[in-house]
Scaffold this active site. Structure first.
Site, PDB file in Angstrom:
ATOM      1  N   GLY A  44      92.087  18.783   1.813  1.00 31.02           N
ATOM      2  CA  GLY A  44      92.811  18.372   3.010  1.00 31.02           C
ATOM      3  C   GLY A  44      93.886  19.368   3.409  1.00 31.02           C
ATOM      4  O   GLY A  44      94.064  19.675   4.596  1.00 31.02           O
ATOM      5  N   CYS A  45      94.597  19.893   2.420  1.00 22.07           N
ATOM      6  CA  CYS A  45      95.687  20.832   2.701  1.00 22.07           C
ATOM      7  C   CYS A  45      95.139  22.166   3.213  1.00 22.07           C
ATOM      8  O   CYS A  45      95.731  22.783   4.096  1.00 22.07           O
ATOM      9  CB  CYS A  45      96.535  21.028   1.451  1.00 22.07           C
ATOM     10  SG  CYS A  45      97.328  19.484   0.917  1.00 22.07           S
ATOM     11  N   THR A  46      94.017  22.593   2.661  1.00 22.50           N
ATOM     12  CA  THR A  46      93.379  23.821   3.134  1.00 22.50           C
ATOM     13  C   THR A  46      92.901  23.637   4.571  1.00 22.50           C
ATOM     14  O   THR A  46      93.129  24.496   5.429  1.00 22.50           O
ATOM     15  CB  THR A  46      92.212  24.224   2.212  1.00 22.50           C
ATOM     16  OG1 THR A  46      92.725  24.440   0.892  1.00 22.50           O
ATOM     17  CG2 THR A  46      91.517  25.480   2.710  1.00 22.50           C
TER      18      THR A  46
END
Length: 154
Positions: A44-46
């Protein structure tokens, strides 16, 4: 702390990728996006970082700086930025002081276990240091576009 539009952005001073520094004082006179995310190199962060990178030139054209903040070290940020060719600044909040000041260091729960972690949240801050818009419990899909649309109104 429950920050809302119109509130003064809490002061911060954080080390960034590439040996830099980001602070509210240094950003005075410049609008910026401060987005908090849990961890480098997670799915998700990527995706969120890649989405912001996709629109980086449009934010730049508006004069709006993009700053991602997580608990990860500067070295981790350097690797994350290089691996994914990210076009934004990544700041390290290892002590979570900034996350706490912005009210995003919260109790989370996973498989019945509770722990403290970073809530995915974004703050659009104007050139005067006032919060213009807040997104809490962010869902990644479509988020960068929504922030860009709001930035156009600055």
């Amino acid at each position: 702390m429950d920050l809302k539009p119109g509130d003064k952005a809490p002061a911060f001073k954080l080390a960034t990728d590439g040996g830099g520094e980001a602070s509210l004082a240094r950003l005075k006179g410049m609008p910026f996006v401060l987005y908090f995310y849990p961890k480098d190199n997670t799915s998700g962060c990527t995706r969120e970082a890649l989405d912001f990178t996709q629109y980086a030139k449009k934010f730049e054209a508006l004069g709006v700086m993009l700053i991602g903040v997580s608990k990860d070290s500067v070295a981790s940020h350097d690797r994350f930025k290089s691996k994914h060719k990210l076009k934004l600044t990544l700041a390290s909040d290892a002590a979570t002081k900034t996350a706490q000041a912005y009210g995003v260091w919260v109790e989370k729960s996973l498989y019945g276990r509770t722990y403290m972690g970073t809530e995915r949240a974004t703050f659009l801050i104007d050139a005067a240091g006032k919060i213009c818009q807040v997104w809490r419990n962010v869902k990644v899909a479509g988020h960068a576009e929504a922030v860009l649309a709001a930035a156009k109104s600055l």
